[in-house]
Write a protein that holds these residues in place. Structure first.
Motif, mmCIF file in Angstrom:
data_model
loop_
_atom_site.group_PDB
_atom_site.id
_atom_site.type_symbol
_atom_site.label_atom_id
_atom_site.label_comp_id
_atom_site.label_asym_id
_atom_site.label_seq_id
_atom_site.Cartn_x
_atom_site.Cartn_y
_atom_site.Cartn_z
ATOM 1 N N ASP A 185 0.462 -1.649 -0.429
ATOM 2 C CA ASP A 185 0.019 -0.096 0.163
ATOM 3 C C ASP A 185 1.140 1.460 0.148
ATOM 4 O O ASP A 185 1.311 1.659 1.154
ATOM 5 N N THR A 214 -7.211 5.229 3.849
ATOM 6 C CA THR A 214 -7.816 4.288 4.006
ATOM 7 C C THR A 214 -9.135 2.985 2.911
ATOM 8 O O THR A 214 -9.260 2.060 3.046
ATOM 9 N N SER A 237 -7.175 2.883 0.142
ATOM 10 C CA SER A 237 -6.200 2.216 -0.115
ATOM 11 C C SER A 237 -5.901 1.164 1.014
ATOM 12 O O SER A 237 -5.415 -0.069 0.282
ATOM 13 N N ALA A 238 -6.157 0.868 2.556
ATOM 14 C CA ALA A 238 -6.189 -0.229 2.722
ATOM 15 C C ALA A 238 -7.368 -0.855 3.157
ATOM 16 O O ALA A 238 -6.207 -2.270 2.797
ATOM 17 N N ARG A 284 -6.144 -4.767 2.156
ATOM 18 C CA ARG A 284 -6.954 -5.971 2.917
ATOM 19 C C ARG A 284 -7.573 -7.152 1.846
ATOM 20 O O ARG A 284 -7.280 -8.425 2.391
ATOM 21 N N ARG A 309 1.466 -8.061 3.756
ATOM 22 C CA ARG A 309 0.968 -6.910 3.395
ATOM 23 C C ARG A 309 1.785 -5.563 3.836
ATOM 24 O O ARG A 309 2.051 -5.744 5.386
ATOM 25 N N ALA A 345 2.823 -1.739 4.481
ATOM 26 C CA ALA A 345 2.324 -0.455 4.012
ATOM 27 C C ALA A 345 3.075 0.896 5.046
ATOM 28 O O ALA A 345 4.493 0.672 5.737
ATOM 29 N N THR A 380 -3.828 1.913 7.147
ATOM 30 C CA THR A 380 -3.203 1.632 6.782
ATOM 31 C C THR A 380 -2.385 0.925 7.525
ATOM 32 O O THR A 380 -1.766 -0.088 7.345
ATOM 33 N N ARG A 381 -2.170 0.758 8.450
ATOM 34 C CA ARG A 381 -1.988 0.731 9.476
ATOM 35 C C ARG A 381 -1.470 -0.580 9.784
ATOM 36 O O ARG A 381 -1.224 -1.939 10.383
ATOM 37 N N VAL A 396 -4.370 -2.809 8.849
ATOM 38 C CA VAL A 396 -4.008 -4.143 8.325
ATOM 39 C C VAL A 396 -3.243 -4.522 7.900
ATOM 40 O O VAL A 396 -3.178 -5.529 7.433
ATOM 41 N N ALA A 397 -2.093 -3.133 7.487
ATOM 42 C CA ALA A 397 -0.756 -4.421 7.306
ATOM 43 C C ALA A 397 0.261 -5.431 8.119
ATOM 44 O O ALA A 397 -0.045 -5.394 9.485
#
Length: 336
Positions: free
Chosen positions: A92, A97, A99-100, A104, A114, A116, A130-131, A133-134
């Motif tokens: 990402d 949000t 892009s997250a 996901r 993943r 980010a 983003t953080r 989800v990574a």
């Protein structure tokens, strides 16, 4: 290795991310690289060397009509295409949000991860999902150019060192050598359109600069992306052609791939801070980028050879400042 890049928008941000593809290709020549992007920008990515697949989405439009059957159908088709491959790495590069969410939804191969951004950088948007989800969140220097931020994030995610030179990898036809008898220096594109009114340059400045360039042997090319920009293009052309016929040409409305081809045929580009101006940077054209804000350090040309320069002043740079910058850029281009 199968890699998915997520950078949805906007045009300038997408252009700034193009070198990531070339960095990955250099480090992993056999890698399959796919990219998720807003549909409007997909034609540009179709010209990017080394991309296996461009996966278009329309999240900007879908979120305005998420309750309709048509949107649900389109979203389902997008999700199916996104999950067709299983990826060893999903990166990402946007940090928002939306892009997250895409990251996901993407499907991982066994052992895939993943990646980010773990932090916001100066002047850029950043949202916490983003953080969350990574699998791996990577911190980068806060005060960093947009191109270098994406390159560093991808390099650290995949474990390689990016090359010193920045390569954007846009495929375009070779520039024509044909010279117009009345315009021996070729064409200069004026990129006056921008999504923000406070980034615009005064109409009178464009006309005055156009007169200088015409005297120096250039023809002006005026692209536009909407009705308001078309009106400005016509106003500039009418002012210039009133004193010298055919000194300025208003282009038709062009898709991004066709506009990129048109720019590639020019001797150079002068423009405000906009996505189209950033395409000129990616094409390595002699280019002056006009800034009403002191933000060129983050998004402006990062050229080391003087072919591309930014000019900043408030409330706006003067015609003489831009003219002198153009003379410097064109001289550096001729010496290259």
């Amino acid at each position: 290795m199968k890699i998915l890049l997520v950078k949805l928008s906007s045009l300038g941000d997408v252009v700034h991310t193009l070198p990531v593809v070339q960095d990955i290709r250099a480090a992993f020549p056999e890698a399959q690289i796919d990219w998720v992007v807003e549909k409007a920008f997909a034609p540009l990515l179709a010209r990017c060397e080394g991309l296996n697949c461009v996966i278009p989405c329309e999240i900007r439009r879908w979120r305005k009509s998420f309750w309709t059957a048509a949107t649900r159908q389109e979203w389902g088709a997008f999700r199916a295409e996104l999950q067709r491959e299983a990826y060893d790495a999903v990166i990402d590069l946007q940090g928002l949000t939306k892009s997250a969410l895409v990251a996901r939804l993407a499907r991982l191969a066994p052992g895939g991860k993943r990646y980010a951004l773990a932090n916001q950088t100066d002047g850029s948007g950043y949202e916490a999902p983003t953080r969350w989800v990574a699998d791996v969140a990577i911190s980068v220097e806060p005060h960093i150019h947009a191109v270098r931020r994406s390159r560093e994030l991808a390099a650290r995610a995949l474990g390689y060192s990016p090359a010193a030179a920045t390569q954007f990898g846009l495929k375009v036809p070779a520039a024509s050598a044909k010279i117009h008898e009345h315009f021996p220096q070729g064409r200069i594109a004026f990129v006056h359109g921008t999504s923000r009114a406070d980034k615009e340059w005064p109409l009178s400045h464009w006309v005055a600069l156009g007169q200088r360039l015409h005297t120096a042997g250039y023809q002006l090319v005026l692209p536009h992306g909407n009705a308001a920009e078309q009106a400005t293009s016509r106003a500039i052309a009418e002012a210039l052609n009133g004193t010298a016929a055919d000194s300025a040409v208003v282009l038709p409305l062009l898709a991004l791939d066709a506009l990129t081809e048109e720019l590639a045929q020019c001797a150079g580009v002068i423009g405000v801070d906009s996505g189209v101006s950033h395409i000129a940077v990616a094409l390595d054209l002699p280019h002056v980028q006009i800034y009403n804000f002191d933000t060129a350090w983050r998004t402006g040309p990062d050229s080391q050879d003087g072919r591309q320069l930014s000019v900043y002043a408030q409330p706006a740079p003067g015609v003489e400042d831009v003219w002198q910058a153009w003379l410097a850029c064109s001289a550096a281009g001729a010496a290259a």
